[in-house]
Design an enzyme around this catalytic site. Structure first.
Site, PDB file in Angstrom:
ATOM      1  N   SER A  54       0.852  -1.188   0.000  1.00 54.10           N
ATOM      2  CA  SER A  54       0.000   0.000   0.000  1.00 54.10           C
ATOM      3  C   SER A  54       0.881   1.228   0.000  1.00 54.10           C
ATOM      4  O   SER A  54       2.018   1.192   0.485  1.00 54.10           O
ATOM      5  CB  SER A  54      -0.885   0.017   1.250  1.00 54.10           C
ATOM      6  OG  SER A  54      -1.507   1.278   1.400  1.00 54.10           O
ATOM      7  N   TYR A  62      -1.364  -0.300  10.379  1.00 55.52           N
ATOM      8  CA  TYR A  62      -1.534  -0.666   8.977  1.00 55.52           C
ATOM      9  C   TYR A  62      -0.289  -0.311   8.166  1.00 55.52           C
ATOM     10  O   TYR A  62       0.238  -1.123   7.414  1.00 55.52           O
ATOM     11  CB  TYR A  62      -2.764   0.059   8.417  1.00 55.52           C
ATOM     12  CG  TYR A  62      -3.074  -0.263   6.977  1.00 55.52           C
ATOM     13  CD1 TYR A  62      -3.703  -1.449   6.637  1.00 55.52           C
ATOM     14  CD2 TYR A  62      -2.750   0.623   5.967  1.00 55.52           C
ATOM     15  CE1 TYR A  62      -3.999  -1.748   5.320  1.00 55.52           C
ATOM     16  CE2 TYR A  62      -3.037   0.344   4.640  1.00 55.52           C
ATOM     17  CZ  TYR A  62      -3.662  -0.845   4.328  1.00 55.52           C
ATOM     18  OH  TYR A  62      -3.938  -1.134   3.021  1.00 55.52           O
ATOM     19  N   ALA A  63       0.216   0.914   8.357  1.00 49.74           N
ATOM     20  CA  ALA A  63       1.395   1.368   7.615  1.00 49.74           C
ATOM     21  C   ALA A  63       2.623   0.530   7.964  1.00 49.74           C
ATOM     22  O   ALA A  63       3.445   0.231   7.094  1.00 49.74           O
ATOM     23  CB  ALA A  63       1.656   2.844   7.897  1.00 49.74           C
ATOM     24  N   LYS A 115       2.501  -2.729   6.045  1.00 51.44           N
ATOM     25  CA  LYS A 115       2.801  -2.526   4.618  1.00 51.44           C
ATOM     26  C   LYS A 115       4.280  -2.211   4.428  1.00 51.44           C
ATOM     27  O   LYS A 115       4.894  -2.617   3.438  1.00 51.44           O
ATOM     28  CB  LYS A 115       1.921  -1.424   4.031  1.00 51.44           C
ATOM     29  CG  LYS A 115       0.430  -1.763   4.081  1.00 51.44           C
ATOM     30  CD  LYS A 115       0.140  -3.126   3.478  1.00 51.44           C
ATOM     31  CE  LYS A 115      -1.336  -3.461   3.519  1.00 51.44           C
ATOM     32  NZ  LYS A 115      -1.631  -4.753   2.899  1.00 51.44           N
ATOM     33  N   ILE A 144      -8.374   1.919  -3.117  1.00 53.47           N
ATOM     34  CA  ILE A 144      -9.004   1.095  -4.150  1.00 53.47           C
ATOM     35  C   ILE A 144     -10.487   0.962  -3.795  1.00 53.47           C
ATOM     36  O   ILE A 144     -10.841   0.788  -2.632  1.00 53.47           O
ATOM     37  CB  ILE A 144      -8.338  -0.300  -4.217  1.00 53.47           C
ATOM     38  CG1 ILE A 144      -6.848  -0.172  -4.535  1.00 53.47           C
ATOM     39  CG2 ILE A 144      -9.033  -1.203  -5.222  1.00 53.47           C
ATOM     40  CD1 ILE A 144      -6.538   0.457  -5.882  1.00 53.47           C
TER      41      ILE A 144
END
Length: 146
Positions: free
Chosen positions: A55, A68-69, A72, A101
């Protein structure tokens, strides 16, 4: 071709998530990538491609996306390292790192969706077809690394 992807939606600031809970999320992407690689280790590869899905958040900061980061970012690092290790086997390893997305997960963004689109150069979310075609291209023989 191996395609590594598993999405999850868990957003939290680094300071709001208890330290012990980090262990539930950070290892997931690398474990998945390792599992894909491990399950295919006895196959005698004579070239090929591994495509991981990451991402844009793996490179860019965004409030409330620490967990989340970080996952990724782990995928990005694992992809770089695996590409160095497998190039001698003529296996290309790449990652696709899209922005937002259009999926069921992003459909729940509500009013935030408009704000995000306005900050995106194309003023729209990508589609799953965009990602699929990028993966096909990266896996194809049209892409050559010397």
């Amino acid at each position: 071709m191996l395609l590594g992807h598993k999405g999850f939606r868990f957003f939290s600031s680094a300071f709001l998530l208890p330290f012990g809970a980090w262990g539930r999320f950070l290892p997931l992407p690398v474990k998945r990538g390792k599992s894909l690689s491990e399950n295919n280790k006895n196959y005698k590869w004579s070239g090929g491609s591994i495509v991981n899905i990451s991402s844009v958040h793996g490179k860019l900061g965004h409030p409330g996306h620490s967990v989340y980061a970080s996952t990724k970012g782990a995928i990005n690092s694992f992809t770089k390292q695996l590409s160095v290790e497998l190039i001698s086997e003529h296996i290309r390893v790449n990652a696709i790192a899209p922005g937002y997305i259009d999926t069921d997960m992003t459909s729940r963004l509500g009013d935030v969706k408009k704000l995000v689109k306005s900050a995106t150069p194309m003023k729209k979310f990508g589609t799953t077809d965009d990602i699929a075609w990028a993966a096909v291209y990266l896996a194809s023989c049209l892409l050559y690394t010397s």
